[in-house]
Enzyme design. Sequence first.
Site, PDB file in Angstrom:
ATOM      1  CB  CYS A  45      -0.931   0.009   1.207  1.00 18.97           C
ATOM      2  SG  CYS A  45      -2.154  -1.319   1.158  1.00 18.97           S
ATOM      3  CB  THR A  46       3.943   2.154   1.866  1.00 20.86           C
ATOM      4  OG1 THR A  46       3.290   2.031   3.142  1.00 20.86           O
ATOM      5  CG2 THR A  46       4.922   3.310   1.899  1.00 20.86           C
TER       6      THR A  46
END
Length: 159
Positions: A45-46
Amino acid sequence: MALQKGDKAPSFKLFNSDKKEVSLSDFNGKNLIVHFFPQAFTGVCTTQLCTVRDAISMYKNDKADVVAISVDSVFTLGKFKEEQKLQFDLLSDFNKDVSATYGAIHEVFPAFGMKGVSKRAAFVIDGHGTIQYAEVLDSPGDLPNFAAINETLTSLATA
């Protein structure tokens, strides 16, 4: 049935990490990229959101805005946005309604067995509210096809 190119984008109204309401109608007349992501502070997600952050000037040149949606709380999203220096709204779908409407929700998240976590997904919505690109990924380890998103935006900018 999954949303696809040519469908009308379902409206939404969610709170951002600054606790302000943001709705799809706020972007009328503009192209909008909507990213869904499972959970803040996780590796993929990062990577997804930092990829968007690093390309933000290109998206703005294509007259597109960006929002990212997860089922995280506004407080979690605020800290994540601050730590990653993200220049676009993170929207909390804490009640999971928008993720479900867009077909971007895991009944059971594969990694931890949690119920109702957003799938990783990307949608490009044109200024008339029509979906021009739709991608919903079943594997939380996969990233959206950024090249296809960029190609869609380029075609909208020249149309």
